[in-house]
Design an enzyme around this catalytic site. Structure first.
Site, PDB file in Angstrom:
ATOM      1  N   GLU A  97       7.487 -10.691  -4.698  1.00  0.00           N
ATOM      2  CA  GLU A  97       8.466  -9.332  -4.793  1.00  0.00           C
ATOM      3  C   GLU A  97       9.419  -9.421  -3.654  1.00  0.00           C
ATOM      4  O   GLU A  97       9.253 -10.097  -2.536  1.00  0.00           O
ATOM      5  CB  GLU A  97       7.456  -8.266  -4.304  1.00  0.00           C
ATOM      6  CG  GLU A  97       8.081  -7.047  -4.012  1.00  0.00           C
ATOM      7  CD  GLU A  97       7.218  -6.049  -3.518  1.00  0.00           C
ATOM      8  OE1 GLU A  97       6.823  -5.197  -4.610  1.00  0.00           O
ATOM      9  OE2 GLU A  97       7.152  -5.575  -2.540  1.00  0.00           O
ATOM     10  N   VAL A 151       3.621 -14.175   3.735  1.00  0.00           N
ATOM     11  CA  VAL A 151       2.746 -14.321   2.622  1.00  0.00           C
ATOM     12  C   VAL A 151       1.562 -13.481   3.171  1.00  0.00           C
ATOM     13  O   VAL A 151       1.043 -13.379   4.132  1.00  0.00           O
ATOM     14  CB  VAL A 151       2.341 -15.740   2.449  1.00  0.00           C
ATOM     15  CG1 VAL A 151       1.086 -15.942   1.337  1.00  0.00           C
ATOM     16  CG2 VAL A 151       3.389 -16.790   2.089  1.00  0.00           C
ATOM     17  N   ARG A 158      -8.431  -1.071  -2.885  1.00  0.00           N
ATOM     18  CA  ARG A 158      -7.786   0.329  -2.844  1.00  0.00           C
ATOM     19  C   ARG A 158      -7.456   0.803  -4.265  1.00  0.00           C
ATOM     20  O   ARG A 158      -7.591   1.900  -4.780  1.00  0.00           O
ATOM     21  CB  ARG A 158      -6.434   0.690  -2.172  1.00  0.00           C
ATOM     22  CG  ARG A 158      -6.736   0.977  -0.722  1.00  0.00           C
ATOM     23  CD  ARG A 158      -5.485   1.038   0.160  1.00  0.00           C
ATOM     24  NE  ARG A 158      -4.924  -0.232   0.757  1.00  0.00           N
ATOM     25  CZ  ARG A 158      -3.577  -0.475   0.542  1.00  0.00           C
ATOM     26  NH1 ARG A 158      -2.664  -0.149  -0.044  1.00  0.00           N
ATOM     27  NH2 ARG A 158      -3.206  -1.627   0.773  1.00  0.00           N
TER      28      ARG A 158
HETATM   29  P1  0O2 Z   1       2.637  -4.458   3.141  1.00  0.00           P
HETATM   30  O1  0O2 Z   1       1.683  -4.238   4.233  1.00  0.00           O
HETATM   31  O2  0O2 Z   1       3.953  -4.098   3.527  1.00  0.00           O
HETATM   32  O3  0O2 Z   1       2.363  -5.704   2.506  1.00  0.00           O
HETATM   33  P2  0O2 Z   1       2.339  -1.986  -8.129  1.00  0.00           P
HETATM   34  O4  0O2 Z   1       1.213  -2.668  -8.273  1.00  0.00           O
HETATM   35  O5  0O2 Z   1       3.579  -2.739  -7.867  1.00  0.00           O
HETATM   36  O6  0O2 Z   1       2.654  -0.631  -8.910  1.00  0.00           O
HETATM   37  P3  0O2 Z   1       2.757  -1.859  -5.111  1.00  0.00           P
HETATM   38  O7  0O2 Z   1       2.498  -3.161  -4.911  1.00  0.00           O
HETATM   39  O8  0O2 Z   1       2.089  -0.993  -4.181  1.00  0.00           O
HETATM   40  O9  0O2 Z   1       2.253  -1.368  -6.564  1.00  0.00           O
HETATM   41  O10 0O2 Z   1       4.276  -1.778  -5.364  1.00  0.00           O
HETATM   42  P4  0O2 Z   1       5.422  -0.947  -4.612  1.00  0.00           P
HETATM   43  O11 0O2 Z   1       5.624   0.197  -4.473  1.00  0.00           O
HETATM   44  O12 0O2 Z   1       6.398  -2.067  -4.992  1.00  0.00           O
HETATM   45  O13 0O2 Z   1       4.938  -1.450  -3.127  1.00  0.00           O
HETATM   46  C1  0O2 Z   1       4.781  -3.038  -2.527  1.00  0.00           C
HETATM   47  C2  0O2 Z   1       5.522  -3.049  -1.063  1.00  0.00           C
HETATM   48  O14 0O2 Z   1       6.328  -2.057  -0.850  1.00  0.00           O
HETATM   49  C3  0O2 Z   1       4.396  -2.385  -0.187  1.00  0.00           C
HETATM   50  O15 0O2 Z   1       3.379  -3.374   0.102  1.00  0.00           O
HETATM   51  C4  0O2 Z   1       5.319  -2.228   0.985  1.00  0.00           C
HETATM   52  O16 0O2 Z   1       5.496  -3.313   1.858  1.00  0.00           O
HETATM   53  C5  0O2 Z   1       6.466  -1.525   0.411  1.00  0.00           C
HETATM   54  N1  0O2 Z   1       6.382  -0.111   0.342  1.00  0.00           N
HETATM   55  C6  0O2 Z   1       6.055   0.291  -0.812  1.00  0.00           C
HETATM   56  N2  0O2 Z   1       6.101   1.822  -0.709  1.00  0.00           N
HETATM   57  C7  0O2 Z   1       6.295   2.004   0.758  1.00  0.00           C
HETATM   58  C8  0O2 Z   1       6.151   3.034   1.413  1.00  0.00           C
HETATM   59  O17 0O2 Z   1       6.126   4.351   1.199  1.00  0.00           O
HETATM   60  N3  0O2 Z   1       6.529   3.004   2.967  1.00  0.00           N
HETATM   61  C9  0O2 Z   1       6.759   1.807   3.470  1.00  0.00           C
HETATM   62  N4  0O2 Z   1       6.817   1.471   4.769  1.00  0.00           N
HETATM   63  N5  0O2 Z   1       6.796   0.693   2.593  1.00  0.00           N
HETATM   64  C10 0O2 Z   1       6.349   0.720   1.347  1.00  0.00           C
HETATM   65  P5  0O2 Z   1       1.891  -2.989   0.666  1.00  0.00           P
HETATM   66  O18 0O2 Z   1       1.010  -3.915   0.295  1.00  0.00           O
HETATM   67  O19 0O2 Z   1       1.605  -1.526   0.349  1.00  0.00           O
HETATM   68  O20 0O2 Z   1       2.096  -3.256   2.266  1.00  0.00           O
END
Ligand code: 0O2
Length: 226
Positions: free
Chosen positions: A144, A49, A61
């Site tokens: 997710e 979570v 952001r």
């Molecule tokens: P953390 O720290 O992992 O929680 P959206 O509103 O759906 O358009 P969102 O939420 O950025 O935008 O959607 P997306 O693309 O589904 O990304 C959600 C999560 O996927 C991210 O959460 C990451 O966990 C992972 N993720 C997405 N893109 C990347 C990437 O380029 N590299 C890595 N390592 N993980 C990625 P958070 O909150 O960004 O980060």
């Protein structure tokens, strides 16, 4: 706990319940699949979570006020489940299992395997709504589910560390090498799948051989010496 912290606690609690429900469901599906098909598409599952600070960070952001209402409205990965599979084909098998659950509604899919992100990130993201039954009634919570191979997970965890270290300003030579690694992972995953399919054919041939021999034994029982 102060009064202003309570709404955050409630928000995270309900998402934790949602994640736990789906986690348990996935474990059951995995065990059932394993015993019926003698094969496990899931290597392991974990869930988390998001902490309030990460939620606030993400809202800012995106240009939103860091409020509970905005978190509910715009942050879809407050509860996140990660499913790790050995092979790319398993990812889509697991997705089918999820899709076939009556109490989970798939609301969005992002296929970063068919279309990887520019940096090379690969994963299948499935957003589902799950009903959580509270004392005040049922609420639908969006979570997710990220499904990826072991190799994709390895890459994503390194990239995540680099992203946080450089705050999205990683030197060009690092992002370039990461992209090369992502391409290698695509090749590796597809070669591993080919090998696995060849092994499965071999298993099928030997299993069929076993079956035939056993059938033959039953049809023509060996007669005992008189
Ligand atoms: P953390 O720290 O992992 O929680 P959206 O509103 O759906 O358009 P969102 O939420 O950025 O935008 O959607 P997306 O693309 O589904 O990304 C959600 C999560 O996927 C991210 O959460 C990451 O966990 C992972 N993720 C997405 N893109 C990347 C990437 O380029 N590299 C890595 N390592 N993980 C990625 P958070 O909150 O960004 O980060």
């Amino acid at each position: 706990m102060t009064e202003e912290m309570k709404p955050w606690r409630d928000l995270l609690l309900v998402h934790k319940f949602a994640a736990e429900e789906v986690y348990l469901k996935l474990q059951i599906l995995d065990e059932e699949f394993r015993s019926i098909h003698d094969y496990n598409p899931i290597e392991h599952i974990k869930y988390r979570v998001k902490k309030p600070n990460s939620i606030i960070d993400k809202l800012q952001r995106r240009g939103y006020e860091p409020t509970i209402e905005n978190a509910r409205k715009y942050i879809y990965d407050i509860a996140g489940i990660r499913i790790i599979c050995a092979f790319t084909a398993d990812i889509y098998k697991v997705y089918e299992l999820i899709k076939n659950q009556d109490d989970l509604e798939v609301v969005e899919i992002k296929d970063y395997i068919a279309s990887p992100k520019e940096n090379g990130y690969m994963s299948l993201h499935v957003h589902v709504e799950v009903p959580v039954f509270l004392s005040s009634g049922a609420v639908k919570i969006r979570i997710e589910i990220q499904i990826r191979t072991i190799a994709m997970d390895f890459w994503a965890s390194l990239e995540h560390k680099i992203y946080y270290k450089y705050r999205n300003q990683a030197p060009e030579h690092i992002t370039r090498r990461l992209k090369i690694c992502a391409d290698m992972i695509t090749t590796l995953d597809s070669r591993m799948l080919q090998i696995k399919e060849e092994i499965s054919e071999f298993d099928f041939v030997t299993d069929t051989l076993d079956k035939k021999v056993i059938e033959a034994i039953h049809l023509e029982p060996i007669e005992e010496d008189e």
